[in-house]
Design an enzyme around this catalytic site. Structure first.
Site, short mmCIF file in Angstrom:
data_model
loop_
_atom_site.label_atom_id
_atom_site.label_comp_id
_atom_site.label_asym_id
_atom_site.label_seq_id
_atom_site.Cartn_x
_atom_site.Cartn_y
_atom_site.Cartn_z
N ASP A 50 0.87 -1.17 0.00
CA ASP A 50 0.00 0.00 0.00
C ASP A 50 0.92 1.23 0.00
O ASP A 50 2.14 1.12 0.12
CB ASP A 50 -0.99 0.00 1.18
CG ASP A 50 -2.22 0.86 0.87
OD1 ASP A 50 -2.15 1.69 -0.06
OD2 ASP A 50 -3.23 0.74 1.56
N TRP A 51 0.34 2.38 -0.13
CA TRP A 51 1.08 3.64 -0.31
C TRP A 51 2.12 3.83 0.82
O TRP A 51 1.76 4.13 1.95
CB TRP A 51 0.09 4.79 -0.33
CG TRP A 51 0.66 6.14 -0.64
CD1 TRP A 51 1.52 6.85 0.15
CD2 TRP A 51 0.41 6.93 -1.79
NE1 TRP A 51 1.81 8.05 -0.44
CE2 TRP A 51 1.15 8.13 -1.64
CE3 TRP A 51 -0.37 6.77 -2.94
CZ2 TRP A 51 1.12 9.14 -2.59
CZ3 TRP A 51 -0.38 7.79 -3.88
CH2 TRP A 51 0.35 8.95 -3.70
#
Ligand code: NOJ
Length: 760
Positions: A291-292
């Site tokens: 994820d980011w």
């Protein structure tokens, strides 16, 4: 898929990879191609494939390294970028792709990813709303349309579907999932993967899907986004993981890991989840994206000293691509060179990414998704909007309908349309709205105006303001939510009308990522507005628009009807009017329980009994209850009304006993006993009465959506096998334990017919 033949000129080294025998199987072709390409790559080029960067013009998270981001174009030219996110549009993706293909040594195309969560430009209802349709074909349809539009916008890959089973309405991201049940969540996971990906990833109308967030992100402590997760093995395997496994079986191309720690271990660094389970036991062949900056966030978790250790831990655990983390680009090469990371780990990750690019057909034509003509013709078509209206209608849940006030009778000649959401053309678009144009949805007021027969008076008043209208926190705070100056006009409109439609709830940005709340009652002065309106006119139909279950005791008590319409997408207003005026008979059932108050959370239908359960002791004893509220929710999972009525009778099992590996066939007769045609969602639950690890009081194991004419009956059949009757031990082993089982069938978990059988 066709045999690959690379035509673009900047790939002299790759062309050799094309010369394969016609006899080789498709999979063999792919493997051969990927292996050949891998042989030609330098270590830096390999690491480049593992890095994903955002465009600077649309960001969905903080950029950890602004200086590095400036060098993006340089990186693209040298071939050290594998993927970009947030580059959208046939022209924009073509330009970025060109830089890579025409300048880098090997010209390996980028894969463009984007959050296409519930539509690209034609918005569908938020995923939790859509799941209330319990209609897998509709979910497939909406995902396939989203894919078609996204592909026409130059995209290859969506970061969807989210399959986090959510039991906590404080967590703003419940809007993105399929609710609180693992079985239903698994079926929606499969349908959405099939919808996005179709049968052939290389088709120009399909895109790669991404099963996210792996894993347990929805179990964030106290419903606060990104918070830590403490979860035992039994819940992990039986509640959280099944939809992910279903997505693998459905052929999902990619996975995204999650921000959270699980019992102290960052999911991004979890060898168990990513390597042992996903890529090992489940045989997943695609790739995992972080994820980011979930790779870099391990430092803040206190699970890595620096970015170098983050990179080492993530790649070791099986996280193939680093989204916006700048850990892989800065450290993987040196970690391999100094012997800390085995180059085989890099090769494996690169191969997985190249394989997905191959399946998308990008080596055949890196620009195949960048077609400006297709972009003009395939997006926001009337056909797509019609589909959105259909999905929205079926997503709505009728929660209350006293005096059969709905559908609105043709004798009604004046209707007040009131509320901060009544003429809101933006909120119905929902939170993750990709490329939807702001304020492009059909509002309730517009829908009602278009639906009423001539001569019906519509009296509109906004009543009050509701938080946002903007996308960022700075605009979030700009309106005066305490302002009651609009009440007088609202009361006047209510007084002079026979019936009131009151649109209240949440605006689009009150739920979604980073939008956790401790108070999930109606915000601002909406409660007061409701009280004022209901005092002026008792015929109040509340139309809820929201992204999570709400707590609203005053509305439950005093509204005559409540229609849960969610954030219903581009055609929301028309779809709501279809239901209000009886053009469509509502059929949705909740997929997440509505609590009576926030103190009941987490609350879900498939709880396990305590040693002192409800009903066993009288009031003089101490048992597992609250002293200030019932244990049960306001409205449970599986609940929803219709304009007609259904009865269930004659639940039959074909045998009373069966062995492990055997099967039980059930049937039940469903009759439409009302006056109008309607759809019923027939639900099948079981209870494993005695097990090594206590099982839930009821668990969903099947469902069917059936449409019946008034007076019509139909026999509904289900089958139970080992697949439904077993469960996971905390260590992840699936077991089917002999013993006695109960089965239940009905239209809502609080009203079920029951029977039982023995499993030998
Ligand atoms: C963070 C979110 O958790 C994830 O779901 C999303 O796909 C990425 N940002 C990219 O926008």
């Amino acid at each position: 898929m066709k045999r690959i033949c690379i035509w673009f000129v900047a790939l002299p080294l790759l062309l050799a990879g094309c010369e394969q025998s016609n006899e080789t199987s498709e999979k063999g072709d792919e493997e051969q191609f990927v292996n050949d390409l891998l042989q030609k790559m330098t270590l830096d080029e390999k690491v480049g494939q593992l890095c994903q960067y955002t465009s600077q013009w649309e960001m969905t998270g903080p950029t950890p390294d602004a200086a590095n981001a400036q060098k993006l174009e340089e990186k693209l030219r040298e071939g050290s970028v594998g993927s970009m996110l947030n580059v959208v549009g046939a022209e924009a993706t073509k330009n970025a792709q060109k830089i890579v293909v025409e300048n880098s040594r090997l010209g390996i195309p980028l894969i463009f990813g984007y959050d296409v969560i519930h539509g690209q430009k034609t918005m569908f209802p938020i995923p939790m709303g859509e799941a209330c349709s319990w209609d897998l074909e509709l979910a497939k349809l909406s995902s396939s349309i989203a894919a078609k539009e996204a592909a026409a916008n130059g995209l290859h890959w969506t970061f969807a579907p989210m399959m986090d089973v959510g039991r906590d309405a404080r967590w703003g991201r419940v809007m993105e999932g399929a609710g609180e049940d693992a079985y239903l969540g698994s079926r929606f996971a499969e349908a959405r993967v099939h919808g996005f990906q179709g049968d052939d990833l290389s088709s120009e109308n399909t895109i790669a899907a991404c099963a996210k967030h792996f894993a347990a992100y929805a179990f964030s402590e106290s419903g606060r986004d990104y918070n830590v997760v403490e979860i035992g093995g039994e819940s992990l395997h039986n509640v959280v993981l099944p939809p992910f496994k279903a997505a693998v079986n459905a052929g999902v191309a990619t996975f995204m890991n999650s921000f959270n720690t699980i019992d102290g271990m960052p999911a991004t660094a979890s060898v168990y989840l990513q390597r042992d389970l996903l890529k090992g036991d489940w045989g997943f062949k695609g790739f995992v994206v972080s994820d980011w900056n979930s790779v870099g966030e391990m430092i803040a978790h206190g699970a890595a000293a620096d970015l170098k250790e983050c990179a080492q831990k993530a790649i070791t655990a099986g996280c193939d691509m680093d989204m916006e983390g700048y850990a892989y680009v800065d450290y993987l090469t040196q970690l391999v060179e100094n012997g800390t990371v085995d180059v085989q780990l890099i090769d494996e990750a690169v191969s997985r990414i190249l394989s997905v690019k191959y399946q998308l057909g990008l080596f055949e034509d890196p620009y195949k998704y960048c077609d400006v003509e297709r972009e003009k013709n395939n997006i926001y078509t009337s056909e797509h909007r019609e589909a959105s209206r259909k999905v929205a209608r079926e997503s709505m849940v009728l929660l209350k309908n006293d005096d059969a006030i709905l559908p609105i009778k043709s004798s009604v000649k004046s209707i007040a349309v009131i509320g901060p959401l009544a003429d809101d053309k933006d909120s119905p678009l929902g939170n993750w709205r990709a490329r939807a144009e702001a304020n492009s949805a059909v509002s309730l007021l517009e829908g009602v105006r278009a639906a009423v027969p001539e001569g019906v008076e519509i009296n509109y008043a906004k009543g009050c303001e509701l938080a946002t209208g903007g996308r960022t926190f700075s605009t979030y705070l700009q309106v005066n939510e305490d302002d009651k100056s609009g009440f007088a006009k609202a009361v006047k409109a209510a007084k002079k009308s026979e019936l009131v439609l009151l649109a209240i709830g949440e605006d689009a940005y009150m739920s979604g990522e980073g939008r956790s709340q401790t108070d999930i009652t109606l915000q601002g002065v909406q409660k007061e507005l409701f009280e004022a309106v209901v005092k002026a006119n008792k015929n109040v139909v509340v139309v809820l628009m929201n992204g999570r279950p709400l707590v609203m005791p005053e509305v439950v008590e005093k509204a005559t009807a409540i229609l849960e319409a969610w954030h219903g997408g581009s055609e929301a207003g028309h779809a709501i009017a279809d239901v209000l005026f009886g053009k469509y008979n509502p059929s949705g059932k909740l997929v997440m329980s509505f609590p009576r108050n926030v103190g009941q959370i987490p609350i879900y239908y498939n709880y396990k009994n305590t040693g002192r359960p409800e009903g066993k002791y009288d009031e003089d004893n101490l048992w597992s209850n609250y002293t200030d509220a019932p244990n049960l929710p306001q409205y449970p999972f599986g609940y929803g009304l219709s304009y007609t009525s259904f009865t269930y009778a004659g639940l039959k099992l074909d045998k009373q006993e069966t062995g492990v590996n055997g099967e039980i066939n059930l049937s039940v007769k469903l009759t439409n006993t009302g006056q109008v045609k309607g759809k019923e969602i027939v639900q099948l639950y079981i209870r494993d009465e005695v097990a090594t690890y206590a099982r839930p009081v009821i668990e969903l194991k099947g469902f069917d959506k059936v449409e019946l004419e008034p007076g019509e009956s139909k026999t509904i059949e289900f089958k139970l096998t080992d697949k439904e009757l077993g469960y996971y031990f905390p260590d992840g082993k699936y077991v089917v334990e002999p013993g006695s089982f109960k089965v239940f069938v009905g239209g809502n978990p609080h009203e079920l017919l029951q029977s039982n059988f023995i499993l030998n």
